[in-house]
Design an enzyme around this catalytic site. Structure first.
Site, PDB file in Angstrom:
ATOM      1  N   LYS A 111      30.267  78.235  22.206  1.00 28.20           N
ATOM      2  CA  LYS A 111      29.224  78.517  23.220  1.00 28.20           C
ATOM      3  C   LYS A 111      28.946  80.013  23.279  1.00 28.20           C
ATOM      4  O   LYS A 111      27.799  80.432  23.446  1.00 28.20           O
ATOM      5  CB  LYS A 111      29.654  78.033  24.611  1.00 28.20           C
ATOM      6  N   LYS A 194      26.984  64.130  12.337  1.00 19.98           N
ATOM      7  CA  LYS A 194      26.928  63.015  13.278  1.00 19.98           C
ATOM      8  C   LYS A 194      25.690  63.091  14.153  1.00 19.98           C
ATOM      9  O   LYS A 194      25.061  64.135  14.291  1.00 19.98           O
ATOM     10  CB  LYS A 194      28.193  62.969  14.123  1.00 19.98           C
ATOM     11  N   LYS A 197      23.194  64.911  20.703  1.00 20.91           N
ATOM     12  CA  LYS A 197      22.086  65.402  21.520  1.00 20.91           C
ATOM     13  C   LYS A 197      21.550  66.724  21.003  1.00 20.91           C
ATOM     14  O   LYS A 197      20.361  66.909  20.824  1.00 20.91           O
ATOM     15  CB  LYS A 197      22.605  65.651  22.943  1.00 20.91           C
TER      16      LYS A 197
HETATM   17  P1  ADP Z   1      26.655  64.836  22.119  1.00 22.38           P
HETATM   18  O1  ADP Z   1      27.463  65.049  20.874  1.00 22.38           O
HETATM   19  O2  ADP Z   1      25.342  64.204  21.856  1.00 22.38           O
HETATM   20  O3  ADP Z   1      26.586  66.041  23.039  1.00 22.38           O
HETATM   21  P2  ADP Z   1      28.601  63.910  23.973  1.00 22.38           P
HETATM   22  O4  ADP Z   1      29.521  64.972  23.495  1.00 22.38           O
HETATM   23  O5  ADP Z   1      28.009  64.007  25.335  1.00 22.38           O
HETATM   24  O6  ADP Z   1      27.436  63.727  22.899  1.00 22.38           O
HETATM   25  O7  ADP Z   1      29.291  62.490  23.776  1.00 22.38           O
HETATM   26  C1  ADP Z   1      29.980  61.765  24.727  1.00 22.38           C
HETATM   27  C2  ADP Z   1      30.882  60.806  23.964  1.00 22.38           C
HETATM   28  O8  ADP Z   1      30.090  59.966  23.092  1.00 22.38           O
HETATM   29  C3  ADP Z   1      31.860  61.544  23.035  1.00 22.38           C
HETATM   30  O9  ADP Z   1      33.088  61.787  23.627  1.00 22.38           O
HETATM   31  C4  ADP Z   1      32.027  60.588  21.867  1.00 22.38           C
HETATM   32  O10 ADP Z   1      33.092  59.700  22.115  1.00 22.38           O
HETATM   33  C5  ADP Z   1      30.748  59.786  21.848  1.00 22.38           C
HETATM   34  N1  ADP Z   1      29.875  60.207  20.739  1.00 22.38           N
HETATM   35  C6  ADP Z   1      28.895  61.144  20.774  1.00 22.38           C
HETATM   36  N2  ADP Z   1      28.254  61.235  19.588  1.00 22.38           N
HETATM   37  C7  ADP Z   1      28.858  60.335  18.770  1.00 22.38           C
HETATM   38  C8  ADP Z   1      28.645  59.924  17.405  1.00 22.38           C
HETATM   39  N3  ADP Z   1      27.680  60.432  16.667  1.00 22.38           N
HETATM   40  N4  ADP Z   1      29.440  58.959  16.902  1.00 22.38           N
HETATM   41  C9  ADP Z   1      30.409  58.399  17.657  1.00 22.38           C
HETATM   42  N5  ADP Z   1      30.654  58.721  18.931  1.00 22.38           N
HETATM   43  C10 ADP Z   1      29.898  59.674  19.492  1.00 22.38           C
END
Ligand code: ADP
Ligand code: TRP
Length: 329
Positions: A111, A194, A197
């Site tokens: 960050k 992966k 967001k």
């Molecule tokens: P982002 O990566 O979009 O910011 P978050 O970190 O808010 O998503 O994700 C919340 C939860 O969703 C994570 O702890 C994880 O377990 C799951 N998650 C997010 N993206 C993936 C992905 N591409 N594949 C599998 N699980 C995911």
């Protein structure tokens, strides 16, 4: 019965990664554990959402949680800021957290690199607030993805440190929860990595059919296999990974065969993939729209979640305060 807890920041929409990597599993365990699922609105303040968008962000994730199958009759579903005990525990744990160990957190360093002009103290103590979320319910199990494992490790460190410092076994050490079949990593459709967001490659539970089809048809591919049974490059493997999540085994087998004998047409594969993603997400989207507009229902869910979460949190804080040495006059 063991306690499971998970939270998600109130920014954006839930995508297929959140659904297959997390939510779908949460839905399945609601009968077997004492479950707490919450919306981390305080955490979302590190990036200063505009006051006029803040509430809608919380409401969006709440509606999407419910539409995906989290059941307020079974689980406590609540808003982080509705439980002031979390903030109180955060203050107390901050006294045990060393600046050095927080500065060494990978997410913090990232960050700082991304936003050198917004290195606020809330960002530094993000893991302390997350530990408070977890420890306030004395949760044994916290299902998190790879990027959150270090935060969970810190929650264990703070739990141990508190117990040692005050000579009281107040907190169990929370552990990552894994699910049968192992961790699913949902790929993005933009080549590598992966779905996430912040990667701008998400297919959202909230997307309509047209949007989903457009996103899938635009997915990166290659020029196709030239020899039978050749190894799959990552971009194609990604399409198959998604196909395996949303399509029938027959469909997967059909396209795998087409790949192996070099007759695959990516356009056909993508059309099928888009259709099968829609089969999973469109019913959820329909529920999101209905729930989002049902203020009476949402306010009932939030009130009942708050009540359950506060009862659990207050019991913990009573022990915490006693251990620290607070006494009534
Ligand atoms: P982002 O990566 O979009 O910011 P978050 O970190 O808010 O998503 O994700 C919340 C939860 O969703 C994570 O702890 C994880 O377990 C799951 N998650 C997010 N993206 C993936 C992905 N591409 N594949 C599998 N699980 C995911
Ligand atoms: N930090 C988590 C994320 O970015 C969200 C979160 C906040 C959380 N508090 C939590 C996750 C407690 C699990 C437990 O995804």
């Amino acid at each position: 019965m063991d306690t499971v807890l998970s939270g998600i920041r109130s920014t954006g929409h839930l995508h297929l990664g959140n659904y297959f990597g997390a939510l779908r599993n949460f839905v399945r365990i609601q009968d077997s554990y004492r479950c707490f699922f919450f919306i981390a609105d305080l955490h979302s303040l590190t990036t200063h959402p505009h006051p006029s968008d803040f509430h809608a962000g919380v409401k969006t994730i709440l509606a999407e949680y419910l539409a995906a199958g989290l059941d307020p009759e079974k689980s406590a579903i609540y808003i982080q800021s509705d439980v002031p005990e979390i903030s109180e525990l955060y203050v107390l744990l901050n006294m045990l957290a060393y600046v050095g160990e927080l500065e060494r957190t990978v997410t913090f360093k990232e960050k700082v690199r991304q936003n050198p002009n917004n290195v606020n103290a809330g960002l530094l103590t993000y893991p302390v607030l997350m530990a408070s979320d977890i420890l306030v319910h004395r949760a044994q199990w916290v299902p998190v993805g790879k990027d959150q494992e270090q935060h969970l490790e810190l929650a264990r460190v703070f739990a141990r440190r508190f117990n040692n410092m005050y000579g009281a076994e107040v907190f169990p050490e929370p552990r990552n929860m894994t699910f049968p079949g192992g961790a699913v990593k949902v790929p993005g459709l933009d080549g590598t990595g992966k779905m996430g967001k912040s990667n701008g490659n998400g297919i959202y539970l909230y997307d309509d059919e047209k949007t989903i089809t457009k996103k899938v048809m635009k997915a990166v591919t290659d020029s196709g296999p030239t020899e039978p049974d050749s190894p799959m490059p990552e971009v194609i493997e990604n399409l198959f990974t998604l196909l395996k999540l949303v399509s029938t085994p027959d469909t997967v087998e059909y396209f795998t065969g087409k790949w192996n004998d070099c007759s695959i047409r990516y356009g056909d594969l993508k059309k099928q993939l888009a259709k099968d993603i829609c089969n999973v997400t469109l019913p959820i989207k329909e529920r999101i729209d209905a729930i989002y507009n049902d203020d009476a229902y949402l306010s009932k869910v939030v009130a009942s979640g708050r009540e359950r979460a506060r009862a659990s949190a207050a019991a913990t804080l009573a022990e915490v305060r006693k251990a620290v040495g607070f006494k009534p006059f």
